[in-house]
Design a protein around this motif. Structure first.
Motif, PDB file in Angstrom:
ATOM      1  N   GLY A 108       0.790  -1.231   0.000  1.00  0.00           N
ATOM      2  CA  GLY A 108       0.000   0.000   0.000  1.00  0.00           C
ATOM      3  C   GLY A 108       0.821   1.280   0.000  1.00  0.00           C
ATOM      4  N   LEU A 109       2.058   1.210   0.425  1.00  0.00           N
ATOM      5  CA  LEU A 109       2.882   2.433   0.508  1.00  0.00           C
ATOM      6  C   LEU A 109       3.387   2.827  -0.878  1.00  0.00           C
ATOM      7  CD1 LEU A 109       4.798   1.555   3.792  1.00  0.00           C
ATOM      8  CD2 LEU A 109       3.387   3.603   3.437  1.00  0.00           C
ATOM      9  N   ARG A 110       3.168   4.081  -1.262  1.00  0.00           N
ATOM     10  CA  ARG A 110       3.582   4.538  -2.602  1.00  0.00           C
ATOM     11  C   ARG A 110       4.978   5.149  -2.516  1.00  0.00           C
ATOM     12  NH1 ARG A 110       1.645   4.811  -6.997  1.00  0.00           N
ATOM     13  NH2 ARG A 110       1.616   7.053  -7.306  1.00  0.00           N
ATOM     14  N   PHE A 111       5.946   4.289  -2.263  1.00  0.00           N
ATOM     15  CA  PHE A 111       7.348   4.704  -2.131  1.00  0.00           C
ATOM     16  C   PHE A 111       8.223   3.685  -2.861  1.00  0.00           C
ATOM     17  CE2 PHE A 111       5.011   6.597   1.248  1.00  0.00           C
ATOM     18  CZ  PHE A 111       5.598   7.820   1.486  1.00  0.00           C
ATOM     19  N   GLY A 112       9.401   4.133  -3.304  1.00  0.00           N
ATOM     20  CA  GLY A 112      10.277   3.243  -4.081  1.00  0.00           C
ATOM     21  C   GLY A 112      11.075   2.269  -3.228  1.00  0.00           C
ATOM     22  N   ILE A 113      11.238   2.577  -1.955  1.00  0.00           N
ATOM     23  CA  ILE A 113      12.071   1.739  -1.077  1.00  0.00           C
ATOM     24  C   ILE A 113      11.308   1.552   0.236  1.00  0.00           C
ATOM     25  CG2 ILE A 113      14.264   1.616   0.186  1.00  0.00           C
ATOM     26  CD1 ILE A 113      15.336   3.711  -1.914  1.00  0.00           C
ATOM     27  N   ILE A 114      11.038   0.318   0.607  1.00  0.00           N
ATOM     28  CA  ILE A 114      10.287   0.066   1.848  1.00  0.00           C
ATOM     29  C   ILE A 114      11.154  -0.797   2.768  1.00  0.00           C
ATOM     30  CG2 ILE A 114       8.091  -0.718   2.834  1.00  0.00           C
ATOM     31  CD1 ILE A 114       7.464   1.113   0.528  1.00  0.00           C
ATOM     32  N   GLY A 115      11.453  -0.297   3.958  1.00  0.00           N
ATOM     33  CA  GLY A 115      12.185  -1.087   4.952  1.00  0.00           C
ATOM     34  C   GLY A 115      11.189  -1.687   5.936  1.00  0.00           C
ATOM     35  N   ILE A 116      11.112  -3.012   5.971  1.00  0.00           N
ATOM     36  CA  ILE A 116      10.190  -3.681   6.905  1.00  0.00           C
ATOM     37  C   ILE A 116      11.034  -4.189   8.072  1.00  0.00           C
ATOM     38  CG2 ILE A 116       8.559  -5.582   7.216  1.00  0.00           C
ATOM     39  CD1 ILE A 116       7.405  -3.617   5.233  1.00  0.00           C
ATOM     40  N   ASN A 117      10.887  -3.609   9.217  1.00  0.00           N
ATOM     41  CA  ASN A 117      11.720  -3.912  10.391  1.00  0.00           C
ATOM     42  C   ASN A 117      13.195  -3.756  10.031  1.00  0.00           C
ATOM     43  OD1 ASN A 117       9.453  -4.648  12.026  1.00  0.00           O
ATOM     44  ND2 ASN A 117       9.400  -6.598  10.925  1.00  0.00           N
ATOM     45  N   ASP A 118      13.476  -2.910   9.058  1.00  0.00           N
ATOM     46  CA  ASP A 118      14.836  -2.788   8.513  1.00  0.00           C
ATOM     47  C   ASP A 118      15.120  -1.315   8.261  1.00  0.00           C
ATOM     48  OD1 ASP A 118      17.251  -3.123   7.326  1.00  0.00           O
ATOM     49  OD2 ASP A 118      16.496  -4.033   5.471  1.00  0.00           O
ATOM     50  N   ILE A 119      16.152  -0.805   8.927  1.00  0.00           N
ATOM     51  CA  ILE A 119      16.435   0.614   8.758  1.00  0.00           C
ATOM     52  C   ILE A 119      17.497   0.885   7.699  1.00  0.00           C
ATOM     53  CG2 ILE A 119      15.679   1.495  11.001  1.00  0.00           C
ATOM     54  CD1 ILE A 119      18.902   1.146  11.545  1.00  0.00           C
ATOM     55  N   ASN A 120      17.989  -0.160   7.039  1.00  0.00           N
ATOM     56  CA  ASN A 120      18.985   0.097   5.997  1.00  0.00           C
ATOM     57  C   ASN A 120      18.687  -0.708   4.738  1.00  0.00           C
ATOM     58  OD1 ASN A 120      21.182   0.960   4.605  1.00  0.00           O
ATOM     59  ND2 ASN A 120      22.655  -0.332   5.685  1.00  0.00           N
ATOM     60  N   PRO A 121      17.565  -0.390   4.081  1.00  0.00           N
ATOM     61  CA  PRO A 121      17.190  -1.185   2.916  1.00  0.00           C
ATOM     62  C   PRO A 121      17.893  -0.718   1.635  1.00  0.00           C
ATOM     63  CG  PRO A 121      15.478   0.399   3.399  1.00  0.00           C
ATOM     64  CD  PRO A 121      16.574   0.646   4.395  1.00  0.00           C
ATOM     65  N   THR A 122      19.206  -0.523   1.710  1.00  0.00           N
ATOM     66  CA  THR A 122      19.944  -0.061   0.527  1.00  0.00           C
ATOM     67  C   THR A 122      21.179  -0.928   0.314  1.00  0.00           C
ATOM     68  OG1 THR A 122      21.204   1.511   1.849  1.00  0.00           O
ATOM     69  CG2 THR A 122      19.232   2.361   0.781  1.00  0.00           C
ATOM     70  N   SER A 123      21.592  -1.046  -0.935  1.00  0.00           N
ATOM     71  CA  SER A 123      22.757  -1.854  -1.288  1.00  0.00           C
ATOM     72  C   SER A 123      23.087  -1.551  -2.742  1.00  0.00           C
ATOM     73  CB  SER A 123      22.404  -3.338  -1.144  1.00  0.00           C
ATOM     74  OG  SER A 123      23.273  -4.134  -1.912  1.00  0.00           O
ATOM     75  N   ALA A 124      24.369  -1.690  -3.117  1.00  0.00           N
ATOM     76  CA  ALA A 124      24.728  -1.509  -4.526  1.00  0.00           C
ATOM     77  C   ALA A 124      23.994  -2.524  -5.403  1.00  0.00           C
ATOM     78  CB  ALA A 124      26.235  -1.657  -4.708  1.00  0.00           C
ATOM     79  N   ALA A 125      23.589  -3.639  -4.801  1.00  0.00           N
ATOM     80  CA  ALA A 125      22.944  -4.712  -5.563  1.00  0.00           C
ATOM     81  C   ALA A 125      21.445  -4.495  -5.740  1.00  0.00           C
ATOM     82  CB  ALA A 125      23.196  -6.046  -4.859  1.00  0.00           C
ATOM     83  N   ALA A 126      20.908  -3.432  -5.119  1.00  0.00           N
ATOM     84  CA  ALA A 126      19.451  -3.245  -5.107  1.00  0.00           C
ATOM     85  C   ALA A 126      19.074  -1.894  -5.718  1.00  0.00           C
ATOM     86  CB  ALA A 126      18.951  -3.319  -3.661  1.00  0.00           C
ATOM     87  N   PRO A 127      17.910  -1.828  -6.386  1.00  0.00           N
ATOM     88  CA  PRO A 127      17.532  -0.564  -7.043  1.00  0.00           C
ATOM     89  C   PRO A 127      17.111   0.506  -6.034  1.00  0.00           C
ATOM     90  CG  PRO A 127      15.760  -2.164  -7.252  1.00  0.00           C
ATOM     91  CD  PRO A 127      16.904  -2.888  -6.596  1.00  0.00           C
ATOM     92  N   PHE A 128      17.716   1.665  -6.148  1.00  0.00           N
ATOM     93  CA  PHE A 128      17.434   2.808  -5.264  1.00  0.00           C
ATOM     94  C   PHE A 128      16.762   3.881  -6.100  1.00  0.00           C
ATOM     95  CE2 PHE A 128      18.133   6.759  -3.161  1.00  0.00           C
ATOM     96  CZ  PHE A 128      18.381   6.510  -1.819  1.00  0.00           C
ATOM     97  N   GLU A 141      18.925   3.661  -9.327  1.00  0.00           N
ATOM     98  CA  GLU A 141      20.385   3.517  -9.323  1.00  0.00           C
ATOM     99  C   GLU A 141      20.754   2.273  -8.539  1.00  0.00           C
ATOM    100  OE1 GLU A 141      21.671   7.489  -7.962  1.00  0.00           O
ATOM    101  OE2 GLU A 141      22.141   7.869 -10.057  1.00  0.00           O
ATOM    102  N   GLY A 142      21.817   1.601  -8.971  1.00  0.00           N
ATOM    103  CA  GLY A 142      22.207   0.344  -8.326  1.00  0.00           C
ATOM    104  C   GLY A 142      21.353  -0.798  -8.852  1.00  0.00           C
ATOM    105  N   GLY A 143      21.749  -2.000  -8.476  1.00  0.00           N
ATOM    106  CA  GLY A 143      21.007  -3.186  -8.893  1.00  0.00           C
ATOM    107  C   GLY A 143      21.121  -3.420 -10.388  1.00  0.00           C
TER     108      GLY A 143
END
Ligand code: ADP
Length: 475
Positions: free
Chosen positions: A425-445, A456-458
């Motif tokens: 339901g959240l209209r956002f590109g990056i969602i952290g579920i119980n996770d405060i660092n949902p970013t990585s070079a391997a993942a789309p940001f 970028e990334g991924g």
């Protein structure tokens, strides 16, 4: 500046100073480039493009892997430079250098996976193949808050794809950019493949980027205001654009969440880079039954945070980038308090113990925040956490989505079904579920709505630097 494989000054001979935001001291001066320098850099990138785009993916991968190794070998030196020029604590700066290097390694690998496809034809005498070509010369504009990783996040996929690059870094952090470009130069890239133009006034360089026909793509990270302007102008030249813009991330603490656990994660992401991150939570939406426990733990943690120079190991709150940042935070906090918010801690500038030489603001917790307050909608980019109570999941989702931005959102809940409902339901590109660092070079940001376009990334991060080419072969 680095143009056509040479380090040189501005055509005008002008320079400007880069300063330490914790002390105001001048670190060094750099060339103050103008439109003529941008033209020279674009011309060099255009000349280098045919040979660079004709290299094999394996050759490009080797260059990027070498750059990754140099960046990792130099991580302490690069981190010190970042702390000195941008202000973040040394540990965070080291983390950013490694994160920045990750992009070089990730795209060194992705270069080798630029697969195409074949498509069955309805005609017996026809064959279709689809392959990918580099878009051409890329112009990149980067911000000061992540002054190294935002560069490699753009340059690595561009080079992996076979594009050549002209970079204009933020005027507050040109030395960080010089150091990153040195890494790439030492990896042995042919001349003109990567070029750097530093400038105090970004506008003329930006104008050259969006109007020069040789530039085929603009990639920008910064404010929505400037991104929107550049994207609009680039469109008239039908240039590709990737935009990583502002954010206003909600952080939802659900009815069934462990409020203390959530309040341990909250400061880690809220005070990341002193709140100067586009994925920083800007609204803490907390179920009314959990507000007290959440605020108590959050406040206790805030009171323990020390502000100061990033070179002091005990410091977790570095300086803000400039006086304008302080003025914006001051305005938002005063407005909230005037409209009924309760200040639980912080709320003012810090000036004791030598902090008056920089722009420091105390970690601030605001309770009883409502939609009428500026902070409910405006990006803060500072160490202020506004808490808003809600009563139902639907209400939380409605409030979370009630923003023009759509970059990151965070949810705390142990309930899988609820987590999935909110993820969807959240209209956002990056969602952290119980996770405060949902970013990585391997993942789309990247974000939705006013937070931008492109990722970028991924795997997605290289697609933005490629054209799709169809071949129809009659046999
Ligand atoms: P912030 O407010 O966070 O500094 P900006 O969008 O102003 O964000 O800055 C992000 C990047 O955009 C920086 O590199 C800055 O120099 C650049 N920039 C700012 N204004 C312009 C402009 N008019 N044209 C091109 N680039 C610009």
């Amino acid at each position: 500046m680095f143009i056509d494989g040479e380090w040189r000054g501005a055509a005008s001979g002008a320079t400007f100073d880069s300063t330490n935001p914790a002390t105001g001291a001048v670190i060094a001066s750099v060339p103050d480039g103008g439109r003529a320098d941008a033209q020279a850099a674009i011309a060099a990138a255009e000349r280098a493009f045919p040979a660079w785009s004709a290299t094999t993916a394996y050759q490009r991968s080797d260059y990027l892997r070498r750059a990754w190794q140099i960046m990792m070998d130099r991580r302490d030196e690069l981190a010190k430079r970042m702390t000195e020029e941008q202000g973040k604590p040394l540990k965070a700066a080291r983390g950013e250098v490694v994160y920045g290097a990750d992009y070089l390694l990730w795209f060194a690998e992705e270069a080798k996976r630029l697969y195409g496809t074949t498509i069955p034809s309805s005609r017996a005498d026809q064959r279709f193949i689809v392959s990918h070509m580099p878009v051409g010369v890329v112009a990149a504009i980067t911000p000061w808050n992540y002054p190294m990783s935002m560069l490699t996040r753009k340059i690595a996929p561009a080079l992996a794809a076979g594009c050549t690059v002209v970079l204009k870094p933020a005027e507050s952090t040109p030395l960080c950019a010089v150091d990153v470009i040195k890494v790439l130069a030492e990896a042995g890239l042919p001349k003109g493949v990567v070029n750097l133009v530093t400038a105090k006034d970004p506008a003329p360089i930006g104008q050259e980027f969006v109007t020069n026909p040789a530039v085929r793509k603009i990639t920008f990270t910064g404010s929505t205001k400037i991104g929107r302007m550049l994207a609009t102008q680039a469109m008239s030249g039908l240039k590709r654009v990737s935009m990583e813009l502002g954010g206003h991330a909600p952080f939802i603490v659900c009815e069934d969440a462990d409020a203390v656990h959530a309040a341990k994660g909250a400061p880690l992401v809220k005070f990341l880079n002193t709140g100067q991150a586009c994925i920083s939570p800007n609204r803490f939406l907390v179920h009314r039954s959990k507000v007290e426990a959440f605020q108590n733990e959050f406040k206790a943690r805030m009171l323990k945070m020390k502000a100061g120079s990033g070179f002091d190991d005990a410091v977790s709150i570095g300086p803000l980038i400039n006086e304008a940042a302080i003025a914006k935070i001051d305005r938002q906090v005063k407005d909230a308090v005037a409209k009924g918010a309760t200040l639980l801690c912080g709320g003012s500038r810090l000036t004791d113990n030598g902090l008056d030489k920089g722009c420091f603001w105390a970690p601030t917790l605001l309770a009883n925040v409502t939609p009428e307050m500026l902070i409910y909608r405006e990006e803060t980019f500072g160490p202020v956490a506004p808490v808003i109570a809600y009563d139902s999941e639907d209400e939380a989702l409605r409030m979370a989505n009630d923003t023009h931005y759509g970059l990151a959102a965070y949810v705390y809940t142990p309930n899988l079904a609820r987590a999935m409902r909110l993820y969807e339901g959240l209209r956002f590109g990056i969602i952290g579920i119980n996770d405060i660092n949902p970013t990585s070079a391997a993942a789309p940001f990247g974000g939705m709505k006013d937070s931008g376009m492109g990722r970028e990334g991924g795997r997605e991060g290289i697609a933005d630097y490629l054209e799709v080419k169809l071949g129809g072969f009659a046999i």
